[in-house]
Write a protein that holds these residues in place. Structure first.
Motif, short mmCIF file in Angstrom:
data_model
loop_
_atom_site.label_atom_id
_atom_site.label_comp_id
_atom_site.label_asym_id
_atom_site.label_seq_id
_atom_site.Cartn_x
_atom_site.Cartn_y
_atom_site.Cartn_z
N GLY A 60 48.03 56.12 53.34
CA GLY A 60 46.95 56.21 52.38
C GLY A 60 46.70 54.86 51.73
N PRO A 61 45.52 54.68 51.14
CA PRO A 61 45.22 53.41 50.45
C PRO A 61 46.16 53.18 49.28
CG PRO A 61 43.23 54.72 50.81
CD PRO A 61 44.39 55.60 51.14
N VAL A 62 46.45 51.91 49.03
CA VAL A 62 47.28 51.49 47.91
C VAL A 62 46.44 50.63 46.97
CG1 VAL A 62 49.31 50.15 47.21
CG2 VAL A 62 49.40 51.59 49.27
N PHE A 63 46.43 50.99 45.71
CA PHE A 63 45.64 50.27 44.71
C PHE A 63 46.14 48.84 44.54
CE2 PHE A 63 43.16 49.53 41.00
CZ PHE A 63 43.97 48.80 40.14
N LEU A 64 45.18 47.89 44.48
CA LEU A 64 45.53 46.50 44.27
C LEU A 64 45.02 45.98 42.93
CD1 LEU A 64 44.76 45.08 47.83
CD2 LEU A 64 47.01 45.63 46.86
N LEU A 65 43.72 46.04 42.74
CA LEU A 65 43.12 45.46 41.53
C LEU A 65 41.90 46.27 41.12
CD1 LEU A 65 43.14 41.60 42.19
CD2 LEU A 65 44.22 42.75 40.26
N LEU A 66 41.65 46.27 39.83
CA LEU A 66 40.45 46.88 39.26
C LEU A 66 39.76 45.83 38.40
CD1 LEU A 66 40.17 50.29 37.45
CD2 LEU A 66 39.47 48.22 36.29
N ILE A 67 38.44 45.77 38.48
CA ILE A 67 37.68 44.85 37.63
C ILE A 67 36.53 45.62 37.01
CG2 ILE A 67 36.25 44.00 39.55
CD1 ILE A 67 36.44 41.20 38.14
N ARG A 68 36.32 45.40 35.74
CA ARG A 68 35.28 46.11 35.01
C ARG A 68 33.96 45.36 35.08
NH1 ARG A 68 40.08 47.56 32.75
NH2 ARG A 68 40.25 49.66 31.93
#
Lengths: 112, 114
Positions: A43-51
């Protein structure tokens, strides 16, 4: 129509170089944009989030930029390593409710 | 972060039967989702699993075909009903809390319909 497009071709780079992946979108106004890594059979693995009000985000060797005028995000991996080889997905959170719209992914191959 | 497990990891089913996939999260999450990833393609959201009430389905997905339950904050099931070869795909469960907004995905269930 609404679209999310990532680098259509697989990206092949030499170890130690910087990989730059592109995510373009049309007719969306995302509150957040996220990048995930997916290895085969996982499954996908979270790396980064940007607002939407952030221009740039960094985490170790990773950097994400977000230009809401251009409707584009760039994802950089500096000093790339063969272990970075994977498919990278960008995802838009347009409803702020967790429903993610995914791009088709870019396959990155880092050669030693 | 949350760790998400799914059962089964893979299955081969006959046309016309159903498969139920279980998703377990190791901590409480506010939201749970089910996605489908068809061969060589990206993820498509099927529905949001709502605790104690009917799931919220995306366009193109209906409850009769994809019934979903979420009896508590850490567990959900997806059933794929009346299987056809077109349902061959990977089905993924994900969980998310209110803040931060990253989602955590299970390893997926690979379904092959013969």
């Amino acid at each position: 129509s609404q679209k999310i497009e990532q680098n259509s071709e697989a990206l092949n780079i030499q170890e130690g170089k910087t990989a730059t992946l592109t995510c373009n979108y049309t007719n969306y106004s995302p509150a957040y944009l996220q990048w995930y890594r997916q290895d085969p059979g996982r499954g996908p693995v979270f790396l980064l989030l940007i607002r939407e009000n952030e221009k740039e985000k960094r985490k170790e060797r990773l950097k994400v930029t977000f230009d809401t005028t251009l409707k584009q995000s760039l994802f950089h991996i500096t000093a790339s390593q063969p272990a970075d080889s994977a498919t990278y997905l960008c995802a838009l959170d347009i409803y702020q409710g967790g429903k993610l719209i995914f791009g088709q992914g870019t396959e990155l191959s880092v050669k030693p | 972060s949350a760790v998400i497990s799914q059962k089964p990891s893979r299955d081969i089913c006959q046309r016309g039967t159903s498969l139920t996939i279980q998703c377990q999260v190791d901590s409480q999450v506010t939201m749970m989702f089910w996605y489908r990833q068809q061969p060589g393609q990206s993820l498509t959201l099927i529905a949001t699993a709502n605790q104690g009430s009917e799931a919220t389905y995306e366009s193109g997905f209906v409850i009769d075909k994809f019934p979903i339950s979420r009896p508590n904050l850490t567990f959900s099931t997806l059933t794929v009903s009346n299987l056809s070869p077109e349902d061959s795909s990977i089905y993924l469960c994900s969980g998310r809390d209110r803040d931060p907004y990253e989602q955590y995905f299970g390893p997926g269930t690979r379904l092959t319909v013969t």
